[in-house]
Design an enzyme around this catalytic site. Structure first.
Site, mmCIF file in Angstrom:
data_model
loop_
_atom_site.group_PDB
_atom_site.id
_atom_site.type_symbol
_atom_site.label_atom_id
_atom_site.label_comp_id
_atom_site.label_asym_id
_atom_site.label_seq_id
_atom_site.Cartn_x
_atom_site.Cartn_y
_atom_site.Cartn_z
ATOM 1 N N CYS A 145 -5.783 -14.572 8.367
ATOM 2 C CA CYS A 145 -5.968 -14.950 6.959
ATOM 3 C C CYS A 145 -7.314 -14.430 6.471
ATOM 4 C CB CYS A 145 -5.871 -16.463 6.805
ATOM 5 S SG CYS A 145 -4.243 -17.130 7.189
ATOM 6 N N TRP B 86 -5.906 -24.982 16.458
ATOM 7 C CA TRP B 86 -4.934 -23.933 16.761
ATOM 8 C C TRP B 86 -3.762 -24.449 17.598
ATOM 9 C CZ3 TRP B 86 -4.316 -19.065 15.024
ATOM 10 C CH2 TRP B 86 -5.375 -18.492 14.299
ATOM 11 N N TYR C 153 -7.570 -13.166 16.026
ATOM 12 C CA TYR C 153 -8.895 -12.732 15.568
ATOM 13 C C TYR C 153 -9.815 -12.181 16.659
ATOM 14 C CZ TYR C 153 -7.653 -15.415 11.373
ATOM 15 O OH TYR C 153 -7.033 -15.885 10.254
ATOM 16 N N GLU D 240 -14.945 -22.814 16.915
ATOM 17 C CA GLU D 240 -13.928 -21.799 16.686
ATOM 18 C C GLU D 240 -14.563 -20.419 16.534
ATOM 19 O OE1 GLU D 240 -10.174 -21.154 13.660
ATOM 20 O OE2 GLU D 240 -12.152 -21.562 12.799
ATOM 21 N N ASP E 88 -5.561 -21.604 2.222
ATOM 22 C CA ASP E 88 -5.189 -22.998 1.958
ATOM 23 C C ASP E 88 -6.452 -23.679 1.441
ATOM 24 O OD1 ASP E 88 -4.680 -25.697 2.087
ATOM 25 O OD2 ASP E 88 -4.070 -25.708 4.182
#
Length: 321
Positions: free
Chosen positions: A203, A99, A141, A77, A226
């Site tokens: 996030c 994702w 991102y 990622e 989270d």
């Protein structure tokens, strides 16, 4: 009667395992957090403001040991972010599904087709046109990191055209080399003008780098975390990016400092929380970077080797979309 005086030991007591910071935070949120209705409708227990620090010296990496963390998935990622990725197709092709739920949810809503995640991902990989239509996440991102949008006058008053994108990552690498004492070594993901076009607003939004005594540290501000599922990837990725940036800038790794804004546990994660809090952290993972690429954008998954990682069993939990 004689008494025995214990021999004094000059050895310093061992420092507590870094993961206790995480477990103590988890316990605090689960027992004291404010219970709230959230965007997903699942509900959370939440606090505002938390910090966890990790020393990257000697190749140490912050992998949780109280459950298995799939560090290769998180690394893939990160490399996708650095490539400017916004479409899930390259991730799905590598078996990375973290994702997929967002475009899958949109596809099901808009078409009414009850397709499985497995079949959706397979179609994304097999069909480039389908992936272009349904696999894009918007300017998430990677887009913000390496191609932040700019606009310039187009000749007539009030008329603008797209200008050259800003590669924040490349700029920070150069600023770390040229001016290590600067307080402006920042990579920012929170582009207010484009938030509504993103499948999920960032996030882990702000990375700030700091050089001291030849060591590179990085502080991540994460607006929403989270703790049960996402944190493990976020902490690893923070450390990974810091290690790569340090290598590119001829610096030693320093600290990875994670700061959370809204830090929460989902109410349907009770089994995860109870199981993880029953476990004791032990052991330490280390990572070697096997080569030095020409730039921060040229790393491959094969460049990273982890040793000493012996986690306890994976703990499954549902993802709130």
């Amino acid at each position: 009667m004689t008494t025995t005086t214990p021999l004094r030991s000059d050895a310093a007591p061992a420092a507590p395992h870094w993961e206790w910071q995480y477990l103590d935070l988890m316990r605090r949120i689960w027992t004291q957090g404010d219970e709230r209705v959230d965007r997903t409708g699942v509900g959370t227990r939440s606090i505002l403001g938390a910090t966890i620090r990790f020393d990257l010296s000697g190749g140490a990496m912050p992998l949780l040991t109280t459950k298995r963390v799939y560090w290769k998935t998180a690394t893939r990622e990160m490399l996708w972010f650095l490539a400017g990725g916004t479409n899930i197709r390259p991730l799905c092709a590598q078996g990375v599904e973290i994702w997929t739920d967002w475009p899958l949810d949109r596809y099901r809503r808009e078409t009414g087709e009850a397709i499985s995640r497995q079949d959706f991902s397979a179609r994304i990989v097999a069909d480039a046109q389908f992936a272009e239509e349904w696999g894009d996440l918007g300017p998430v991102y990677g887009k913000q990191w390496v191609d932040w949008a700019t606009y310039e006058p187009a000749g007539e008053p009030g008329l603008f055209r797209r200008g050259p994108g800003i590669n924040q990552v490349a700029q920070v690498v150069e600023s770390l080399k040229a001016s290590p004492g600067s307080r402006r070594h920042i990579i920012e993901g929170w582009n207010v003008a484009e938030l509504d076009a993103m499948a999920l607003p960032p996030c882990h939004k702000t990375y700030q780098f700091h050089v001291a005594e030849g060591r590179l540290s990085c502080l991540l501000y994460q607006r929403s975390c989270d703790l049960g599922l996402g944190f493990a990837f976020n902490m690893w990725s923070l450390a990974l990016l810091t290690r790569m940036m340090a290598q590119q800038c001829n610096l030693e790794p320093g600290e990875a400092v994670w700061t959370g804004g809204d830090v929460h546990l989902y109410l349907n994660h009770a089994a995860l929380v109870e199981e993880q809090l029953s476990r004791q952290p032990a052991g330490e993972a280390r990572m070697a970077i096997l080569r030095r690429p020409d730039s921060i954008f040229d790393y491959r998954i094969e460049d990273f080797e982890v040793s000493g990682y012996a986690p306890q069993a994976h703990i499954a939990a549902p993802v709130a979309v």
